[in-house]
Design a protein around this motif. Structure first.
Motif, PDB file in Angstrom:
ATOM      1  N   LYS A 147      16.936  15.274  36.112  1.00  0.00           N
ATOM      2  CA  LYS A 147      17.504  15.246  34.758  1.00  0.00           C
ATOM      3  C   LYS A 147      18.727  14.327  34.716  1.00  0.00           C
ATOM      4  N   ALA A 148      19.558  14.399  35.746  1.00  0.00           N
ATOM      5  CA  ALA A 148      20.733  13.522  35.796  1.00  0.00           C
ATOM      6  C   ALA A 148      20.319  12.059  35.893  1.00  0.00           C
ATOM      7  N   THR A 182      17.462  10.658  34.679  1.00  0.00           N
ATOM      8  CA  THR A 182      16.960  10.180  33.383  1.00  0.00           C
ATOM      9  C   THR A 182      18.089  10.011  32.381  1.00  0.00           C
ATOM     10  N   ASP A 183      19.093  10.890  32.427  1.00  0.00           N
ATOM     11  CA  ASP A 183      20.257  10.716  31.544  1.00  0.00           C
ATOM     12  C   ASP A 183      21.001   9.435  31.896  1.00  0.00           C
ATOM     13  N   ASN A 184      21.192   9.202  33.194  1.00  0.00           N
ATOM     14  CA  ASN A 184      21.860   7.980  33.632  1.00  0.00           C
ATOM     15  C   ASN A 184      21.078   6.737  33.220  1.00  0.00           C
ATOM     16  N   TYR A 239      19.374   6.065  30.560  1.00  0.00           N
ATOM     17  CA  TYR A 239      19.729   5.639  29.203  1.00  0.00           C
ATOM     18  C   TYR A 239      21.091   4.940  29.199  1.00  0.00           C
ATOM     19  N   ASN A 240      22.062   5.504  29.936  1.00  0.00           N
ATOM     20  CA  ASN A 240      23.390   4.884  29.978  1.00  0.00           C
ATOM     21  C   ASN A 240      23.347   3.481  30.571  1.00  0.00           C
ATOM     22  N   ARG A 246      25.053   4.065  23.850  1.00  0.00           N
ATOM     23  CA  ARG A 246      24.014   5.020  24.238  1.00  0.00           C
ATOM     24  C   ARG A 246      23.280   5.541  23.006  1.00  0.00           C
ATOM     25  N   ARG A 272      19.321   5.047  22.136  1.00  0.00           N
ATOM     26  CA  ARG A 272      18.463   6.207  21.892  1.00  0.00           C
ATOM     27  C   ARG A 272      17.665   6.050  20.600  1.00  0.00           C
ATOM     28  N   SER A 275       7.204  14.144  30.606  1.00  0.00           N
ATOM     29  CA  SER A 275       7.903  14.239  29.325  1.00  0.00           C
ATOM     30  C   SER A 275       6.888  14.537  28.231  1.00  0.00           C
TER      31      SER A 275
END
Length: 479
Positions: free
Chosen positions: A208-209, A211-213, A215-216, A226, A230, A403
């Motif tokens: 999860k970390a 996939t969040d990264n 996007y950043n 960001r 999105r 996903s």
């Protein structure tokens, strides 16, 4: 007039009983089944389950009514079935538990992954033009282990140093493929078993970390915020977890860029596979996740390993990149493997240290399982449920996850197959009210039934292979 039973008849009966006693339990059970008047119907049930090795037995009924008039359209119950029950597939994905059901699960997985790469099953064909990667994320090192070296020495050193436990830090042996030492620590005292277990327990949060990264880092590389990124891009994925020889999980994943509304929309032109690949490298390297602090262990800072593989995907077997079908087939093949087959744990939960001690696993895996059991009593780590997941060395995730917008689902694939197999005269779902009353009455086979089911499964597998060969020949070598 009743016919008299002669001494010859009695001897024949006794001789038959004597011969039956000389047979094995399996043979006697096969004869019992074959002599049952309902054997043909029982065999139909076994064939309908594909020769499932551990079927689930149900008792009950299903009734379909016309929603407008209340007229009974169809009714089925198990009162006339053999044993007044109906057998259905166990649907176990592990080939070691049920090969026929695992084969079906592998086929569903292949179509699920392939649909997200080439389209189909409700996914538009245009996704094959979206930027797509096949990536592999690994666990970090928890200590030096023996490794296969293709003819070279394992861990050579110019000087012979020993660790604090008196064990050599070098290994001059040449380990061939299949050597049981591969993946085992050079020194179990130096190996960080708590870190290995805690990394497994947090593997889902590490993904999860990542996939969040992602996007950043995509936003930074393309000059967007960001929030702005999105609104323009969605990252879709399907990932499978695999145990390495050191019993550490690594993750294979198909990553695809879509437009803001998923696969039905095209991603912006300023995002391509090269940009995505660069962002994957930096996003994975930046992941840091702290474990809960405990007085016994302190605090661990978890991350992904340095070994990161990123490959571009292309449709139509383009030789310049990985084939979509090859990736889908690889993922489908792996999901049928259980923990015991990968020598990285057990396929069932353990209830105490005695079961861990007697488990048929390597010493390295046994120490990992024991570490889970030992750390599971710490109140700070209680939410991780380490004792409940000691059989998988603390890893709590599913083998395959995806996903929501990547592609279809297992449930839809099963419904599509059920619709295809439904009898022509069976009522459809339109304006029909269905009442179902079912209960579980048992599972598994008797010894003779297991033998017959295995034969049915073998025949069906042979028929599939022959049909595939005929299809390949008729298609000029294409599948």
């Amino acid at each position: 007039m009743t016919a008299e039973i002669t001494s010859a008849d009695r001897r024949a009966v006794l001789d038959r009983a004597a011969r039956l006693r000389q047979l094995s339990e399996v043979d006697r059970d096969v004869i019992r089944l074959a002599q049952d008047p309902q054997f043909p119907r029982w065999l139909e049930q076994v064939t309908a389950t594909g020769g499932c090795a551990h079927p689930v037995h149900l008792s009950g009924s299903t009734s379909a009514y016309d929603a407008a008039t209340g007229e009974l359209l169809h009714h089925y119950d198990t009162s006339a079935e053999p044993g007044e029950r109906l057998s259905v597939r166990c649907r176990n994905r592990r080939a070691s538990v049920c090969a026929p059901c695992s084969r079906l699960h592998a086929g569903d997985t292949f179509h699920l992954v392939r649909a997200g790469l080439n389209g189909g099953k409700g996914v538009p064909d245009a996704v094959r033009e979206h930027p797509r990667l096949f990536i592999t994320l690994t666990a970090p090192s928890f200590g030096p282990v023996h490794r296969a070296t293709d003819g070279e020495r394992c861990r050579p050193r110019r000087t012979s140093h020993t660790c604090e436990h008196g064990r050599s830090k070098s290994c001059g042996a040449v380990h061939r493929s299949g050597d049981p030492l591969i993946g085992h620590p050079l020194c179990t005292g130096c190996y960080d078993y708590p870190a290995h277990v805690l990394w497994h327990a947090h593997a889902g949060r590490l993904w999860k970390a990542f996939t969040d990264n992602l996007y950043n880092h995509l936003a930074t590389r393309t000059g967007h915020t960001r929030a702005g990124l999105r609104r323009a891009v969605r990252v879709s994925y399907a990932k499978v977890a695999e145990y390495q020889q050191r019993a550490a999980v690594h993750v294979h994943a198909v990553v695809r860029l879509d437009g803001p509304d998923g696969p039905n929309t095209v991603p912006p032109l300023w995002l391509d596979a090269h940009t995505l690949a660069s962002a994957v490298h930096t996003a994975a390297s930046a992941v840091r996740l702290r474990t809960p602090y405990t007085p016994a262990l302190g605090e661990y800072n978890l991350r992904w390993g340095n070994q990161l593989d990123v490959r571009t995907l292309r449709a139509f077997n383009d030789p310049s990149a990985l084939s979509d079908n090859a990736v889908a087939a690889y993922v489908a093949k792996y999901v049928t493997k259980g923990a015991a087959e990968t020598s990285a744990g057990l396929d069932h939960r353990v209830n105490g240290t005695e079961e861990i001690t007697s488990a048929l696993v390597s010493r390295h895996v046994r120490l990992l399982m024991a570490t889970c059991w030992r750390l599971g009593v710490l109140p700070e780590l209680e939410p991780l449920r380490l004792r409940s997941w000691a059989h998988t060395i603390g890893y709590r995730g599913h083998i395959l996850t995806k996903s929501r917008s990547y592609s279809t689902t297992y449930a839809l694939l099963r419904e599509e197959r059920a619709q295809h197999e439904r009898e022509p005269d069976a009522p459809g779902d339109t304006d029909v009210i269905t009442e179902r009353h079912w209960r579980y009455v048992g599972s598994g086979h008797t010894p003779g039934a297991a033998l017959i089911a295995a034969g049915v499964a073998s025949d069906l597998a042979r028929n599939r292979e022959e049909a595939c060969e005929v299809s390949t020949s008729a298609g000029g070598g294409r599948r």
